[in-house]
Design an enzyme around this catalytic site. Structure first.
Site, PDB file in Angstrom:
ATOM      1  N   LYS A   1      -7.397   5.678  -0.061  1.00 21.64           N
ATOM      2  CA  LYS A   1      -6.333   5.847  -1.051  1.00 21.64           C
ATOM      3  C   LYS A   1      -6.961   6.341  -2.345  1.00 21.64           C
ATOM      4  CE  LYS A   1      -2.474   3.231  -3.127  1.00 21.64           C
ATOM      5  NZ  LYS A   1      -1.771   1.925  -3.183  1.00 21.64           N
TER       6      LYS A   1
ATOM      7  N   SER B   1       3.154   2.089  -2.104  1.00 24.05           N
ATOM      8  CA  SER B   1       2.558   3.255  -2.712  1.00 24.05           C
ATOM      9  C   SER B   1       1.450   3.881  -1.859  1.00 24.05           C
ATOM     10  CB  SER B   1       1.980   2.879  -4.076  1.00 24.05           C
ATOM     11  OG  SER B   1       0.929   1.937  -3.937  1.00 24.05           O
TER      12      SER B   1
ATOM     13  N   SER C   1       2.485  -2.566  -1.106  1.00 19.68           N
ATOM     14  CA  SER C   1       2.076  -1.174  -0.886  1.00 19.68           C
ATOM     15  C   SER C   1       1.197  -0.899   0.310  1.00 19.68           C
ATOM     16  CB  SER C   1       1.386  -0.633  -2.133  1.00 19.68           C
ATOM     17  OG  SER C   1       2.360  -0.271  -3.065  1.00 19.68           O
TER      18      SER C   1
HETATM   19  N1  GLN Z   1       6.672  -1.016  -4.697  1.00 17.20           N
HETATM   20  C1  GLN Z   1       6.080  -1.981  -5.576  1.00 17.20           C
HETATM   21  C2  GLN Z   1       6.014  -1.403  -6.968  1.00 17.20           C
HETATM   22  O1  GLN Z   1       6.470  -0.335  -7.178  1.00 17.20           O
HETATM   23  C3  GLN Z   1       4.730  -2.384  -5.071  1.00 17.20           C
HETATM   24  C4  GLN Z   1       3.700  -1.373  -5.347  1.00 17.20           C
HETATM   25  C5  GLN Z   1       2.351  -1.816  -4.912  1.00 17.20           C
HETATM   26  O2  GLN Z   1       2.210  -2.750  -4.121  1.00 17.20           O
HETATM   27  N2  GLN Z   1       1.337  -1.166  -5.455  1.00 17.20           N
HETATM   28  O3  GLN Z   1       5.489  -2.042  -7.854  1.00 17.20           O
END
Ligand code: GLN
Length: 486
Positions: free
Chosen positions: A76, A151, A175
């Site tokens: 990532k 994400s 994410s």
């Molecule tokens: N979807 C969640 C957010 O937008 C989690 C994102 C994540 O785990 N980095 O914060």
């Protein structure tokens, strides 16, 4: 070969059936063929990857290879990587080259894994659909009109489309697990503190945790053995004896007590998702596991609490992007303050700005007690719900996400709808607990459904064991999307 698990590739390398250079070439070609359509990778550097593969092959010929030596892994683009640029999905870091490697990258380098490229992600890991990336949305390999989740959507799409046998992700509120579910792969968010955050660009430091994404639970165990471990450079890294995350892969499911939180099987969850999840749970029952209804009464407060705490920490963490030290700097400005203002206005996208504003607000004098402090108290209550639940059960199971992959653009104008995607994945990180998502079937459209398995602190090996047993009896995790023919 493209459809092989990491373990199978590792065996093929050990048996000299394939070289790391050949394997890396195979995946690089696959990326070349599919990335235009899926946009899963932000940066690929064939020469660098092949050079690493050659070194891995030499290491093997000297008899110095480990299980991951020569195995290509995608990372990532939140992990700082020397040599490759590290963008975090943002214009702010579009040209950033890190002078050092993140702990996780160091670990994979030490294991001799080949860095296949840096995967696309929501900007600064803020999102559930990968639509907030400065580098454009990632498309779901099962249906390119739909999102891969976020994400870590680039990592999930890359593994699902067989552009990488494994990838890393990070999970702050879901994410790793939510994109794993939406793309039909397996993903683990470890207990907070097990994987070092050093060199992992910070979003919400009390929640962020790196973890592996791959086809199978057995692969996740192998990857965790490389990723986990104490690191003095991360003040919340846990100093614990090294463990083998594969030690419970032969777990006897009989007698396992599985808690089913009634809040996770409630109205609002797609009925097809619930059916697939219930079918998976019935398999565990058929093997002698015991299921019981439990309650996590504060589940409904998790999303609001998260959207106070995560933006608060993000607003502080992202203050470092000021155009002075690194990253984007506005070209024209009148004075220092104007430079800050323009740099941040130009460098950050809408969602990131929204979070910085929310975070600054909830931390401001006069609102701190009402929002931030209150959220911390409720966070504690959410953690307590789990502590109580784990006195009655060994593992908790339920859906990872309330729906399968949704259409691109379907929720991007409605942040609250987008935030609600994470209703079942946000509680675990708030409590610091580990969570795993594995594929458990498909809906009528042919989109993958994820089963979430949560465990108590440091229960990763057991969670992976339960998942592995299920994966020995099913093949959902090995199905590949038609949209990305092998
Ligand atoms: N979807 C969640 C957010 O937008 C989690 C994102 C994540 O785990 N980095 O914060």
């Amino acid at each position: 070969m493209l459809n092989s698990t990491v373990i199978e590739l590792s065996d093929a390398l050990a048996a000299k059936k394939v070289s790391s250079v050949e394997l890396t070439r195979l995946y690089l070609d696959r990326i070349k063929g599919l990335n235009g359509q899926l946009n899963a990778f932000i940066t690929v550097d064939e020469e660098r990857s092949l050079a690493q593969a050659r070194i891995a092959d030499e290491r093997r010929s000297r008899g110095e290879a480990g299980a991951l030596t020569g195995v290509p892994v995608a990372h990532k683009d939140i992990y700082c990587t020397r040599g490759f640029r590290t963008t975090c999905g943002s214009k702010m870091l579009a040209n950033f080259r890190s002078p050092y490697d993140a702990h996780v990258i160091e670990r994979f380098n030490a294991a001799g894994a080949v860095l296949l490229g840096k995967t696309n992600m929501d900007e600064f890991a803020m999102g559930s659909s990968n639509e907030t990336s400065h580098f454009g949305p990632v498309r779901n390999p099962w249906d390119p009109g739909r999102v891969p989740g976020g994400s870590s959507g680039g990592s999930a799409a890359a593994v699902a489309a067989r552009m990488a046998p494994a990838a890393t992700g990070t999970d702050t509120g879901g994410s790793i697990r939510q994109p794993a579910a939406l793309c039909g792969i397996s993903g683990l968010k470890p207990t907070y503190g097990v994987v070092s955050r050093y060199g992992m660009i910070a979003f919400a430091s009390s929640l962020d945790q790196g973890g592996p994404m791959a086809k199978s639970a057995a692969d996740l165990a192998l990857l965790m053995n490389a990723m986990a471990g104490f690191d003095a450079r991360d003040s919340t890294s846990l100093e614990r004896p090294a463990e083998d995350y594969g030690r419970e892969l032969k777990l006897d499911v009989a007698g396992l007590r599985i808690g089913l939180p009634k809040e996770y099987f409630a109205e609002g969850v797609d009925p097809e998702v619930l059916s697939r999840v219930r079918e998976a749970i019935r398999w565990f029952e058929s093997q002698g596991a015991e299921t019981l209804e439990i309650t996590l009464p504060n589940t409904g407060l998790a999303v609001p609490v998260y959207y106070v705490i995560a933006p608060a920490e993000a607003s502080s963490n992202l203050s470092r992007f000021d155009g002075v030290r690194y990253g984007h700097r506005a070209k024209d400005y009148a004075d220092l303050n104007d430079m800050y203002r323009r740099t941040r206005a130009e460098g950050f996208g809408t969602e990131v700005k929204r979070r910085i504003m929310i975070g600054t607000y909830v931390l401001s004098h006069g609102y701190y007690d009402a929002y931030y402090l209150q959220a911390q108290k409720v966070r504690r209550m959410i953690a307590k719900d789990f502590t109580e639940a784990f006195t009655r059960c060994d593992l908790i199971m339920g859906p990872t996400s309330p729906s399968t992959a949704f259409a691109l653009g379907a929720k991007s104008d409605d942040p609250v709808q987008m935030y609600l995607n994470d209703i079942f994945t946000i509680p675990a990180p708030l409590a610091g607990l580990p969570g795993l998502s594995i594929p458990c079937g498909f809906d009528a459209r042919g989109l993958p459904v994820g089963l979430q398995i949560m465990g108590n602190y440091f229960a990763e090996a057991r969670m992976l064991g339960a998942a592995h047993r299920y994966q020995q009896a099913t093949d959902w995790h090995l199905r590949a999307p038609n949209e990305a023919p092998l």
